[in-house]
Scaffold this motif. Structure first.
Motif: not given
Length: 214
Positions: A148-158, A105-114
């Motif tokens: 990414s980090n140019k025209e769009t958000y550097g953290g990625g899109r969904y 995650m962006s705050d340094g934490s983690e989450e688990v996805y399938d």
């Protein structure tokens, strides 16, 4: 730090369902792995613009909006709707349905996805392969690309996917619906960072661009 897994899940899923059942005929004119040729371009663009306007109204007025300065919020900035960025992809499900992905995650934490499947597609004469992940009842693709980090958000899109489409061996990827997470607009939110394998070398000039909003 507020956890924000996905942005406007309810509104986005409603958008996907409306667009899918309005414009996609699974038995007519669609080639798996390439351009979805079954849409009416004019009607499709009109529907995408309508949904974008609804999202702007939400961000400007709703108490759940991450935008802090709603008074001066002028709306999000997008690439023009382009049916060429709505593509049919082949699904490659995991044989082991228990596979997990630890997402930072962006705050340094983690989450688990399938891990649900890979989506394989052709766009701009290039083959792309993106991992689809699942969290509770939400199926999503977290990605970066050459914008990414140019025209769009550097953290990625969904991109969020309509679960009704995920029963066969193909799925429609509509990059016109690609969106930024809450943390793009408010640093008090923590958002999932796309896995390294979901970095596309091509420019996805579709969906939401990025401007800083307070």
């Amino acid at each position: 730090m507020i956890k924000n897994r996905f942005f406007l899940t309810g509104l986005l899923l409603l958008t996907l369902i409306v667009v899918y059942y309005t414009f996609f005929d699974s038995g007519n004119g669609t080639s798996v792995g390439g351009l979805d040729e079954s849409v009416n371009p004019a009607a499709y663009r009109q529907e995408i613009e309508k949904q974008r306007n609804e999202k702007n109204r939400f961000l400007k007025s709703d108490a759940q909006s991450p935008v802090k300065d709603k008074t001066n919020f002028k709306g999000l900035v997008y690439f023009e709707p382009d049916p060429a960025y709505r593509v049919a992809a082949r699904l490659e499900p995991f044989a082991d349905k228990t596979q997990k992905l630890v997402v930072r995650m962006s705050d340094g934490s983690e989450e688990v996805y399938d891990k649900f499947a890979h989506a394989v597609f052709s766009l701009n004469d290039k083959t792309g392969r993106l991992l689809i992940v699942k969290l509770q009842n939400t199926y999503s693709i977290l990605f970066r690309d050459a914008t990414s980090n140019k025209e769009t958000y550097g953290g990625g899109r969904y991109i969020e996917l309509n679960p009704d489409q995920l029963t066969g061996n193909r799925v429609i990827l509509d990059f016109n619906t690609a969106y930024n997470p809450y943390c793009a607009y408010n640093p008090t939110y923590a958002c999932p960072i796309p896995p390294a394998e979901n970095t596309l070398p091509i420019a996805i000039k579709a969906g939401e661009k990025y401007l800083q909003h307070e």
